[in-house]
Design an enzyme around this catalytic site. Structure first.
Site, PDB file in Angstrom:
ATOM      1  N   GLN A 133       1.398   4.601   9.339  1.00  0.00           N
ATOM      2  CA  GLN A 133       2.481   5.065   8.480  1.00  0.00           C
ATOM      3  C   GLN A 133       3.834   4.634   9.048  1.00  0.00           C
ATOM      4  O   GLN A 133       4.141   4.884  10.211  1.00  0.00           O
ATOM      5  CB  GLN A 133       2.432   6.591   8.338  1.00  0.00           C
ATOM      6  CG  GLN A 133       3.453   7.152   7.365  1.00  0.00           C
ATOM      7  CD  GLN A 133       3.203   6.693   5.932  1.00  0.00           C
ATOM      8  OE1 GLN A 133       2.080   6.670   5.457  1.00  0.00           O
ATOM      9  NE2 GLN A 133       4.272   6.333   5.235  1.00  0.00           N
TER      10      GLN A 133
ATOM     11  N   LYS B 265      -2.339  10.708   0.767  1.00  0.00           N
ATOM     12  CA  LYS B 265      -3.363   9.670   0.898  1.00  0.00           C
ATOM     13  C   LYS B 265      -4.716  10.278   1.252  1.00  0.00           C
ATOM     14  O   LYS B 265      -5.750   9.878   0.707  1.00  0.00           O
ATOM     15  CB  LYS B 265      -2.928   8.637   1.946  1.00  0.00           C
ATOM     16  CG  LYS B 265      -1.753   7.775   1.490  1.00  0.00           C
ATOM     17  CD  LYS B 265      -1.118   6.988   2.625  1.00  0.00           C
ATOM     18  CE  LYS B 265       0.098   6.223   2.127  1.00  0.00           C
ATOM     19  NZ  LYS B 265       0.849   5.551   3.214  1.00  0.00           N
TER      20      LYS B 265
ATOM     21  N   ASP C 133      -2.942  -2.168   3.956  1.00  0.00           N
ATOM     22  CA  ASP C 133      -1.537  -2.150   3.534  1.00  0.00           C
ATOM     23  C   ASP C 133      -1.064  -3.543   3.134  1.00  0.00           C
ATOM     24  O   ASP C 133      -0.027  -3.692   2.492  1.00  0.00           O
ATOM     25  CB  ASP C 133      -0.639  -1.609   4.655  1.00  0.00           C
ATOM     26  CG  ASP C 133      -0.280  -0.140   4.453  1.00  0.00           C
ATOM     27  OD1 ASP C 133      -0.293   0.315   3.291  1.00  0.00           O
ATOM     28  OD2 ASP C 133       0.025   0.547   5.441  1.00  0.00           O
TER      29      ASP C 133
END
Length: 291
Positions: free
Chosen positions: A96, A52, A119
């Site tokens: 994460q 990322k 997200d």
């Protein structure tokens, strides 16, 4: 059989984002800024976060990686999220997953400012998704939509089966495919571990999204000829013949299923790159909204 190559489709998305980011900076505005929080040193999570960060660099984005010890307290993690919420230079925040067992994952997600929840996991954004309102779409389902669009895969009126009902992939994917959007308008069946006659459902599907986390679960006897198969699964399996000591398997038995498909995603190199491309698009959207 044709390959839905996520590397090709994601490169196209990132090229557009790079041009848009350059236009922002030329206009005197700052580039999008993504902040990622990594708790512990899980190998797979390390790989995902590093990818990322690398993709942010390739598209001209700013990125910040916050590393916390695996035994960090929940309060310290929540305080760090609040700090990023209050930082006006940060557009998008992701934590994460998975997190250590002593941390409440739902509480962490709910602490992220919905306007920075790139997200797409915050309940406020999920609610907007269900109602068909503008929102941040969870990155993996969004990436699949972008892939379908890039390769011009028709979905209108098709029968789609989604295997797996997670909040991250399965549920939002079923909502999107059934929505009145360009890559939607399917008749969707959401299958899971309690579904009876799963094979029968799959054999009637024009489009199958396999997202259950069981290596090579979908076999050739479960699909009809000409189906579009999208493999979301990615599992590390020990393999002493590999330098890394492992190989990656999807939820689809590629060798037997691929010859029957019209289109199929590989693992790796299919949905994975598209998930990151979608995350970057969400971050750019968040930046635009803040500007």
């Amino acid at each position: 059989m044709l390959i839905l190559d996520g590397k090709i489709a994601s490169a196209a998305v990132k090229a557009t984002l790079l041009a848009q980011t350059q236009a922002l900076t030329i206009a005197g505005k700052r580039a999008p800024h993504l902040a990622a929080i990594l708790v512990g040193n899980n190998g797979a999570s390390e790989t995902y976060v590093a990818s990322k960060v690398k993709n942010c660099e390739e598209t001209g984005f700013e990125s910040t990686l916050v590393r916390l010890d695996v035994d960090v307290t929940e309060k310290i993690l929540l305080d760090k999220i609040i700090e990023l919420n209050n930082n006006p230079s940060v557009d998008g925040i992701l934590v994460q997953l998975p997190l250590p067992k002593h941390i409440d994952e739902a509480k962490v997600i709910e602490t992220i400012n919905p306007a920075k929840d790139v997200d797409g996991f915050h309940p406020a954004n999920v609610g907007r998704l269900v109602q068909g309102l503008p929102t941040f779409i969870p990155a993996t389902p969004y990436g699949i939509l972008l892939m379908l669009a890039h390769f011009d895969i028709p979905t209108k009126g098709k029968n789609a089966v989604v295997i797996g009902r997670s909040n991250i992939v399965g549920r939002p994917m079923s909502i999107l495919l059934s929505s009145n959007i360009p890559q939607g308008n399917c008749t969707v069946t959401l299958c899971h571990s309690r579904t009876k006659e799963l094979e029968t459902h799959c054999k009637q599907a024009d489009i199958i999204v396999a997202a259950l986390g069981k290596p090579e679960f979908l076999q050739a006897n479960m699909i009809k000829k000409g189906a579009v198969v999208i493999d979301v699964g990615i599992t590390r399996v020990n393999d002493n013949t590999k330098k890394s000591g492992f190989r990656l398997l999807g939820d689809v038995h590629f060798e037997s299923v691929a010859p029957l498909c019209s289109w199929i995603t590989p693992v790796p190199g299919g949905v994975g790159p598209m998930t990151i491309a979608a995350l970057l698009k969400n971050t750019f959207q968040a930046c635009q909204q803040r500007h």
